[in-house]
Design a protein around this motif. Sequence first.
Motif, PDB file in Angstrom:
ATOM      1  N   ASN A 126     -39.866 -30.651 -55.298  1.00 53.16           N
ATOM      2  CA  ASN A 126     -38.892 -31.128 -56.264  1.00 53.16           C
ATOM      3  C   ASN A 126     -38.387 -32.554 -55.817  1.00 53.16           C
ATOM      4  O   ASN A 126     -37.344 -33.016 -55.903  1.00 53.16           O
ATOM      5  CB  ASN A 126     -37.656 -30.242 -56.157  1.00 53.16           C
ATOM      6  CG  ASN A 126     -37.768 -28.992 -56.533  1.00 53.16           C
ATOM      7  OD1 ASN A 126     -38.472 -28.584 -57.584  1.00 53.16           O
ATOM      8  ND2 ASN A 126     -37.441 -27.653 -56.131  1.00 53.16           N
ATOM      9  N   THR A 127     -39.440 -33.268 -55.287  1.00 52.50           N
ATOM     10  CA  THR A 127     -39.216 -34.657 -54.853  1.00 52.50           C
ATOM     11  C   THR A 127     -39.650 -35.706 -55.767  1.00 52.50           C
ATOM     12  O   THR A 127     -39.722 -36.986 -55.763  1.00 52.50           O
ATOM     13  CB  THR A 127     -39.833 -35.116 -53.314  1.00 52.50           C
ATOM     14  OG1 THR A 127     -41.263 -34.735 -53.465  1.00 52.50           O
ATOM     15  CG2 THR A 127     -38.979 -34.304 -52.414  1.00 52.50           C
ATOM     16  N   GLY A 128     -40.372 -34.912 -56.957  1.00 53.84           N
ATOM     17  CA  GLY A 128     -41.079 -35.892 -58.050  1.00 53.84           C
ATOM     18  C   GLY A 128     -42.462 -36.187 -57.607  1.00 53.84           C
ATOM     19  O   GLY A 128     -43.168 -36.943 -58.335  1.00 53.84           O
ATOM     20  N   LYS A 129     -42.847 -35.687 -56.481  1.00 54.00           N
ATOM     21  CA  LYS A 129     -44.479 -35.962 -56.128  1.00 54.00           C
ATOM     22  C   LYS A 129     -45.200 -34.973 -56.237  1.00 54.00           C
ATOM     23  O   LYS A 129     -44.876 -33.838 -56.062  1.00 54.00           O
ATOM     24  CB  LYS A 129     -44.286 -36.655 -54.634  1.00 54.00           C
ATOM     25  CG  LYS A 129     -43.718 -37.714 -54.378  1.00 54.00           C
ATOM     26  CD  LYS A 129     -43.867 -39.085 -54.868  1.00 54.00           C
ATOM     27  CE  LYS A 129     -43.093 -40.175 -54.587  1.00 54.00           C
ATOM     28  NZ  LYS A 129     -43.582 -41.366 -54.958  1.00 54.00           N
ATOM     29  N   ALA A 130     -46.605 -35.282 -56.282  1.00 55.44           N
ATOM     30  CA  ALA A 130     -47.775 -34.015 -56.137  1.00 55.44           C
ATOM     31  C   ALA A 130     -48.012 -33.690 -54.796  1.00 55.44           C
ATOM     32  O   ALA A 130     -47.754 -34.536 -53.915  1.00 55.44           O
ATOM     33  CB  ALA A 130     -48.705 -34.749 -56.745  1.00 55.44           C
ATOM     34  N   ILE A 131     -48.146 -32.257 -54.708  1.00 56.74           N
ATOM     35  CA  ILE A 131     -48.545 -31.812 -53.428  1.00 56.74           C
ATOM     36  C   ILE A 131     -49.889 -31.281 -53.522  1.00 56.74           C
ATOM     37  O   ILE A 131     -50.074 -30.365 -54.317  1.00 56.74           O
ATOM     38  CB  ILE A 131     -47.677 -30.484 -52.876  1.00 56.74           C
ATOM     39  CG1 ILE A 131     -45.931 -31.241 -52.869  1.00 56.74           C
ATOM     40  CG2 ILE A 131     -47.955 -30.157 -51.645  1.00 56.74           C
ATOM     41  CD1 ILE A 131     -44.933 -30.213 -52.605  1.00 56.74           C
ATOM     42  N   ILE A 132     -50.801 -31.765 -52.929  1.00 55.70           N
ATOM     43  CA  ILE A 132     -52.343 -31.195 -52.801  1.00 55.70           C
ATOM     44  C   ILE A 132     -52.486 -30.555 -51.431  1.00 55.70           C
ATOM     45  O   ILE A 132     -52.509 -31.097 -50.475  1.00 55.70           O
ATOM     46  CB  ILE A 132     -52.958 -32.539 -53.295  1.00 55.70           C
ATOM     47  CG1 ILE A 132     -52.637 -33.159 -54.334  1.00 55.70           C
ATOM     48  CG2 ILE A 132     -54.471 -31.726 -53.113  1.00 55.70           C
ATOM     49  CD1 ILE A 132     -53.588 -34.466 -54.767  1.00 55.70           C
ATOM     50  N   LEU A 133     -52.942 -29.308 -51.507  1.00 56.79           N
ATOM     51  CA  LEU A 133     -53.477 -28.442 -50.483  1.00 56.79           C
ATOM     52  C   LEU A 133     -54.844 -28.447 -50.488  1.00 56.79           C
ATOM     53  O   LEU A 133     -55.441 -27.969 -51.469  1.00 56.79           O
ATOM     54  CB  LEU A 133     -52.949 -27.294 -50.417  1.00 56.79           C
ATOM     55  CG  LEU A 133     -51.354 -27.169 -50.423  1.00 56.79           C
ATOM     56  CD1 LEU A 133     -51.026 -25.461 -50.382  1.00 56.79           C
ATOM     57  CD2 LEU A 133     -50.589 -27.539 -49.137  1.00 56.79           C
ATOM     58  N   THR A 134     -55.537 -29.035 -49.340  1.00 58.90           N
ATOM     59  CA  THR A 134     -57.031 -28.869 -49.156  1.00 58.90           C
ATOM     60  C   THR A 134     -57.454 -28.404 -48.091  1.00 58.90           C
ATOM     61  O   THR A 134     -56.512 -28.191 -47.228  1.00 58.90           O
ATOM     62  CB  THR A 134     -57.568 -30.316 -49.382  1.00 58.90           C
ATOM     63  OG1 THR A 134     -57.098 -31.274 -48.533  1.00 58.90           O
ATOM     64  CG2 THR A 134     -57.162 -31.306 -50.856  1.00 58.90           C
ATOM     65  N   GLY A 135     -58.476 -27.884 -47.985  1.00 60.70           N
ATOM     66  CA  GLY A 135     -59.015 -27.285 -46.611  1.00 60.70           C
ATOM     67  C   GLY A 135     -60.146 -26.490 -46.997  1.00 60.70           C
ATOM     68  O   GLY A 135     -60.578 -26.380 -47.984  1.00 60.70           O
ATOM     69  N   ALA A 136     -60.687 -25.776 -45.651  1.00 57.80           N
ATOM     70  CA  ALA A 136     -61.781 -24.951 -45.789  1.00 57.80           C
ATOM     71  C   ALA A 136     -61.447 -23.739 -46.453  1.00 57.80           C
ATOM     72  O   ALA A 136     -60.152 -23.472 -46.944  1.00 57.80           O
ATOM     73  CB  ALA A 136     -62.349 -24.604 -44.429  1.00 57.80           C
ATOM     74  N   GLY A 137     -62.362 -22.841 -46.941  1.00 55.14           N
ATOM     75  CA  GLY A 137     -62.204 -21.881 -47.925  1.00 55.14           C
ATOM     76  C   GLY A 137     -61.491 -20.648 -46.861  1.00 55.14           C
ATOM     77  O   GLY A 137     -61.844 -20.809 -45.548  1.00 55.14           O
ATOM     78  N   GLN A 138     -60.856 -19.597 -47.482  1.00 57.32           N
ATOM     79  CA  GLN A 138     -60.393 -18.494 -46.855  1.00 57.32           C
ATOM     80  C   GLN A 138     -59.223 -18.902 -45.480  1.00 57.32           C
ATOM     81  O   GLN A 138     -59.223 -17.990 -44.501  1.00 57.32           O
ATOM     82  CB  GLN A 138     -61.314 -17.783 -46.248  1.00 57.32           C
ATOM     83  CG  GLN A 138     -62.474 -17.409 -47.145  1.00 57.32           C
ATOM     84  CD  GLN A 138     -61.935 -16.322 -48.115  1.00 57.32           C
ATOM     85  OE1 GLN A 138     -61.466 -15.311 -47.583  1.00 57.32           O
ATOM     86  NE2 GLN A 138     -62.277 -16.341 -49.316  1.00 57.32           N
TER      87      GLN A 138
END
Length: 54
Positions: free
Chosen positions: A15-27
């Motif tokens: 809710n800060t108006g910014k996108a949050i992107i989660l990246t990383g290895a599988g599983q």
Amino acid sequence: MIHRILENTVRDKLNTGKAIILTGAGQVGKTTLVKELFKGSSVVSPDNMEEFLL
């Protein structure tokens, strides 16, 4: 759910108006974390994106 180190960081950034992107290895728990944070909401992921496209 296992408490994830990033859980509080992501919660603080919501809710800060910014996108949050989660990246990383599988599983490693990215989808699980998002589902837990948004329990009761619709979550768009590459696995179900066609459901949300017009």
